[in-house]
Write a protein that holds these residues in place. Sequence first.
Motif, PDB file in Angstrom:
ATOM      1  N   GLY A  58      50.999  78.384  26.461  1.00  0.00           N
ATOM      2  CA  GLY A  58      50.796  76.955  26.545  1.00  0.00           C
ATOM      3  C   GLY A  58      51.761  76.317  27.534  1.00  0.00           C
ATOM      4  O   GLY A  58      52.042  76.855  28.604  1.00  0.00           O
ATOM      5  N   PRO A  59      52.320  75.152  27.189  1.00  0.00           N
ATOM      6  CA  PRO A  59      53.258  74.491  28.094  1.00  0.00           C
ATOM      7  C   PRO A  59      54.620  75.170  28.163  1.00  0.00           C
ATOM      8  O   PRO A  59      55.473  74.764  28.955  1.00  0.00           O
ATOM      9  CB  PRO A  59      53.366  73.078  27.512  1.00  0.00           C
ATOM     10  N   GLY A  60      54.855  76.176  27.320  1.00  0.00           N
ATOM     11  CA  GLY A  60      56.076  76.972  27.457  1.00  0.00           C
ATOM     12  C   GLY A  60      57.240  76.540  26.594  1.00  0.00           C
ATOM     13  O   GLY A  60      58.387  76.914  26.870  1.00  0.00           O
ATOM     14  N   ILE A  61      56.985  75.778  25.523  1.00  0.00           N
ATOM     15  CA  ILE A  61      58.080  75.300  24.671  1.00  0.00           C
ATOM     16  C   ILE A  61      58.768  76.471  23.965  1.00  0.00           C
ATOM     17  O   ILE A  61      60.000  76.607  24.011  1.00  0.00           O
ATOM     18  CB  ILE A  61      57.549  74.277  23.646  1.00  0.00           C
ATOM     19  N   VAL A  62      57.977  77.320  23.329  1.00  0.00           N
ATOM     20  CA  VAL A  62      58.554  78.486  22.639  1.00  0.00           C
ATOM     21  C   VAL A  62      59.123  79.459  23.667  1.00  0.00           C
ATOM     22  O   VAL A  62      60.189  80.057  23.461  1.00  0.00           O
ATOM     23  CB  VAL A  62      57.494  79.171  21.750  1.00  0.00           C
ATOM     24  N   THR A  63      58.424  79.614  24.796  1.00  0.00           N
ATOM     25  CA  THR A  63      58.896  80.515  25.851  1.00  0.00           C
ATOM     26  C   THR A  63      60.294  80.121  26.314  1.00  0.00           C
ATOM     27  O   THR A  63      61.189  80.970  26.437  1.00  0.00           O
ATOM     28  CB  THR A  63      57.926  80.489  27.045  1.00  0.00           C
ATOM     29  N   ARG A  64      60.498  78.840  26.561  1.00  0.00           N
ATOM     30  CA  ARG A  64      61.812  78.374  27.019  1.00  0.00           C
ATOM     31  C   ARG A  64      62.887  78.570  25.954  1.00  0.00           C
ATOM     32  O   ARG A  64      64.042  78.903  26.267  1.00  0.00           O
ATOM     33  CB  ARG A  64      61.724  76.905  27.426  1.00  0.00           C
ATOM     34  N   SER A  65      62.513  78.390  24.692  1.00  0.00           N
ATOM     35  CA  SER A  65      63.479  78.603  23.611  1.00  0.00           C
ATOM     36  C   SER A  65      63.925  80.055  23.555  1.00  0.00           C
ATOM     37  O   SER A  65      65.106  80.354  23.359  1.00  0.00           O
ATOM     38  CB  SER A  65      62.863  78.181  22.268  1.00  0.00           C
ATOM     39  N   LEU A  66      62.980  80.972  23.747  1.00  0.00           N
ATOM     40  CA  LEU A  66      63.310  82.393  23.735  1.00  0.00           C
ATOM     41  C   LEU A  66      64.178  82.757  24.939  1.00  0.00           C
ATOM     42  O   LEU A  66      65.130  83.536  24.819  1.00  0.00           O
ATOM     43  CB  LEU A  66      62.030  83.231  23.733  1.00  0.00           C
ATOM     44  N   LEU A  67      63.857  82.177  26.093  1.00  0.00           N
ATOM     45  CA  LEU A  67      64.660  82.430  27.291  1.00  0.00           C
ATOM     46  C   LEU A  67      66.079  81.895  27.116  1.00  0.00           C
ATOM     47  O   LEU A  67      67.053  82.564  27.480  1.00  0.00           O
ATOM     48  CB  LEU A  67      64.001  81.781  28.510  1.00  0.00           C
ATOM     49  N   ASP A  68      66.204  80.697  26.537  1.00  0.00           N
ATOM     50  CA  ASP A  68      67.525  80.109  26.313  1.00  0.00           C
ATOM     51  C   ASP A  68      68.351  80.939  25.337  1.00  0.00           C
ATOM     52  O   ASP A  68      69.589  80.940  25.399  1.00  0.00           O
ATOM     53  CB  ASP A  68      67.387  78.682  25.772  1.00  0.00           C
ATOM     54  N   ALA A  69      67.665  81.661  24.439  1.00  0.00           N
ATOM     55  CA  ALA A  69      68.363  82.513  23.467  1.00  0.00           C
ATOM     56  C   ALA A  69      68.757  83.856  24.070  1.00  0.00           C
ATOM     57  O   ALA A  69      69.382  84.682  23.396  1.00  0.00           O
ATOM     58  CB  ALA A  69      67.496  82.728  22.230  1.00  0.00           C
ATOM     59  N   GLY A  70      68.356  84.095  25.330  1.00  0.00           N
ATOM     60  CA  GLY A  70      68.772  85.313  26.017  1.00  0.00           C
ATOM     61  C   GLY A  70      67.779  86.453  25.996  1.00  0.00           C
ATOM     62  O   GLY A  70      68.089  87.554  26.454  1.00  0.00           O
ATOM     63  N   PHE A  71      66.578  86.217  25.455  1.00  0.00           N
ATOM     64  CA  PHE A  71      65.575  87.275  25.402  1.00  0.00           C
ATOM     65  C   PHE A  71      64.909  87.478  26.762  1.00  0.00           C
ATOM     66  O   PHE A  71      64.784  86.537  27.557  1.00  0.00           O
ATOM     67  CB  PHE A  71      64.478  86.936  24.374  1.00  0.00           C
TER      68      PHE A  71
ATOM     69  N   LEU B 159      52.011  85.792  27.772  1.00  0.00           N
ATOM     70  CA  LEU B 159      50.572  85.866  27.999  1.00  0.00           C
ATOM     71  C   LEU B 159      49.993  84.459  27.941  1.00  0.00           C
ATOM     72  O   LEU B 159      50.255  83.722  26.981  1.00  0.00           O
ATOM     73  CB  LEU B 159      49.894  86.736  26.942  1.00  0.00           C
ATOM     74  N   GLU B 160      49.219  84.090  28.939  1.00  0.00           N
ATOM     75  CA  GLU B 160      48.584  82.776  28.942  1.00  0.00           C
ATOM     76  C   GLU B 160      47.153  82.900  29.451  1.00  0.00           C
ATOM     77  O   GLU B 160      46.914  83.436  30.535  1.00  0.00           O
ATOM     78  CB  GLU B 160      49.364  81.800  29.832  1.00  0.00           C
ATOM     79  N   SER B 161      46.205  82.426  28.642  1.00  0.00           N
ATOM     80  CA  SER B 161      44.797  82.544  28.996  1.00  0.00           C
ATOM     81  C   SER B 161      44.279  81.306  29.724  1.00  0.00           C
ATOM     82  O   SER B 161      43.263  81.365  30.408  1.00  0.00           O
ATOM     83  CB  SER B 161      43.953  82.771  27.739  1.00  0.00           C
ATOM     84  N   ASN B 162      44.970  80.173  29.565  1.00  0.00           N
ATOM     85  CA  ASN B 162      44.517  78.906  30.145  1.00  0.00           C
ATOM     86  C   ASN B 162      45.132  78.715  31.532  1.00  0.00           C
ATOM     87  O   ASN B 162      46.345  78.588  31.673  1.00  0.00           O
ATOM     88  CB  ASN B 162      44.911  77.752  29.216  1.00  0.00           C
ATOM     89  N   SER B 163      44.281  78.676  32.539  1.00  0.00           N
ATOM     90  CA  SER B 163      44.776  78.557  33.911  1.00  0.00           C
ATOM     91  C   SER B 163      45.512  77.239  34.152  1.00  0.00           C
ATOM     92  O   SER B 163      46.309  77.134  35.091  1.00  0.00           O
ATOM     93  CB  SER B 163      43.617  78.691  34.904  1.00  0.00           C
ATOM     94  N   ASP B 164      45.267  76.221  33.302  1.00  0.00           N
ATOM     95  CA  ASP B 164      45.950  74.930  33.462  1.00  0.00           C
ATOM     96  C   ASP B 164      47.460  75.059  33.259  1.00  0.00           C
ATOM     97  O   ASP B 164      48.231  74.251  33.790  1.00  0.00           O
ATOM     98  CB  ASP B 164      45.398  73.901  32.471  1.00  0.00           C
ATOM     99  N   PHE B 165      47.875  76.048  32.465  1.00  0.00           N
ATOM    100  CA  PHE B 165      49.296  76.215  32.177  1.00  0.00           C
ATOM    101  C   PHE B 165      49.948  77.276  33.070  1.00  0.00           C
ATOM    102  O   PHE B 165      51.175  77.378  33.112  1.00  0.00           O
ATOM    103  CB  PHE B 165      49.508  76.610  30.707  1.00  0.00           C
ATOM    104  N   LEU B 166      49.143  78.072  33.747  1.00  0.00           N
ATOM    105  CA  LEU B 166      49.684  79.221  34.482  1.00  0.00           C
ATOM    106  C   LEU B 166      50.628  78.810  35.617  1.00  0.00           C
ATOM    107  O   LEU B 166      51.662  79.438  35.831  1.00  0.00           O
ATOM    108  CB  LEU B 166      48.538  80.068  35.049  1.00  0.00           C
ATOM    109  N   THR B 167      50.276  77.746  36.343  1.00  0.00           N
ATOM    110  CA  THR B 167      51.073  77.356  37.505  1.00  0.00           C
ATOM    111  C   THR B 167      52.516  77.029  37.115  1.00  0.00           C
ATOM    112  O   THR B 167      53.467  77.518  37.745  1.00  0.00           O
ATOM    113  CB  THR B 167      50.432  76.144  38.212  1.00  0.00           C
ATOM    114  N   ASP B 168      52.687  76.204  36.082  1.00  0.00           N
ATOM    115  CA  ASP B 168      54.033  75.828  35.650  1.00  0.00           C
ATOM    116  C   ASP B 168      54.805  77.038  35.137  1.00  0.00           C
ATOM    117  O   ASP B 168      56.007  77.183  35.407  1.00  0.00           O
ATOM    118  CB  ASP B 168      53.974  74.748  34.561  1.00  0.00           C
ATOM    119  N   LEU B 169      54.112  77.907  34.390  1.00  0.00           N
ATOM    120  CA  LEU B 169      54.776  79.094  33.857  1.00  0.00           C
ATOM    121  C   LEU B 169      55.193  80.037  34.988  1.00  0.00           C
ATOM    122  O   LEU B 169      56.278  80.631  34.958  1.00  0.00           O
ATOM    123  CB  LEU B 169      53.848  79.827  32.881  1.00  0.00           C
ATOM    124  N   GLN B 170      54.346  80.162  35.997  1.00  0.00           N
ATOM    125  CA  GLN B 170      54.687  81.026  37.124  1.00  0.00           C
ATOM    126  C   GLN B 170      55.839  80.444  37.939  1.00  0.00           C
ATOM    127  O   GLN B 170      56.672  81.190  38.475  1.00  0.00           O
ATOM    128  CB  GLN B 170      53.448  81.237  37.985  1.00  0.00           C
TER     129      GLN B 170
END
Length: 295
Positions: free
Chosen positions: A3-16, A21-32
């Motif tokens: 999605g918009p990457g809220i959980v993704t950013r939390s995991l990254l901030d925790a050092g993981f 995986l993202e199926s919606n192309s609307d979110f892919l650009t920001d995640l990339q």
Amino acid sequence: ASGPGIVTRSLLDAGFRVVALESNSDFLTDLQSLENSLDGQLKVIHGDFFRLDPLAKGALKPPAVSSDQLFKTMGVAAVPWRADVPLKIFGIIPQPLERNRLWRLLFAMYECGSIYRYGRVELNLFISEKEYTVLTAKPGKSKIYQALTVLAQLGYEIELLHKEPWSSFATNLKNGGLAIPKAGRLPNDHICLVRLTPQQNLFTGGLKPSNASTFIFMVKQSFAKPKSKLTDRLNSWSLDNSDALLKALEIPKNAAMCNLYPEDYKRLFEALQNSDLFAETFFHDEVLASTRTMN
């Protein structure tokens, strides 16, 4: 889905180190863009976790994904079942077909297929409160203690990590109401973050990945009439020595199917496996049909 990457950013901030995986192309650009700003800590893949390993033949078209290719990309190697957890997965189960998705994960886990070919992969999933209630129900609750309950409790260590009100999410319908899944008799005011860790000792005794489909179908058939007596179910399977079997297992003869603990079902299956009647092909056609439906 990231999605918009809220959980993704939390995991990254925790050092993981994160593979998203993202199926919606609307979110892919920001995640990339986020991926490009980091030094290899994030890998973004156009894919859908709940479309892993479809039965369709031929080359897979995104967002369908092969777990073998996914794990190769992540650099994660398979480990023995009794080894430590090789990978942790975080995500939200989409509400449409939520029950079916849980069943599909269970089938894969019991058969050591898909992601479970690589070991005891840990799932950290947001699921509805109503499904969490079913997963953790106690014997005797005939309305909510189900085949899914038995198989989940036997197969996973289930931990509730967090409960969040549905009102915290943008789930408004066009008419202004909340798009909260209907629950009927079950509570469903929250979404639950639940950790599902496969049991290390699941495949001890007579239960094996090769006969797990038969075990799953036996449990599902047992709950067709949850208040029926175990002796009646055994008699329907033409088992002549049911009284002796139940005595050996220390299970009361008048026990109802909904009163048996998950461990009782496993012990019963293992005892039936040792009988001449209960061959590997006992439920062959029904098992195949059920497995295809779930996939």
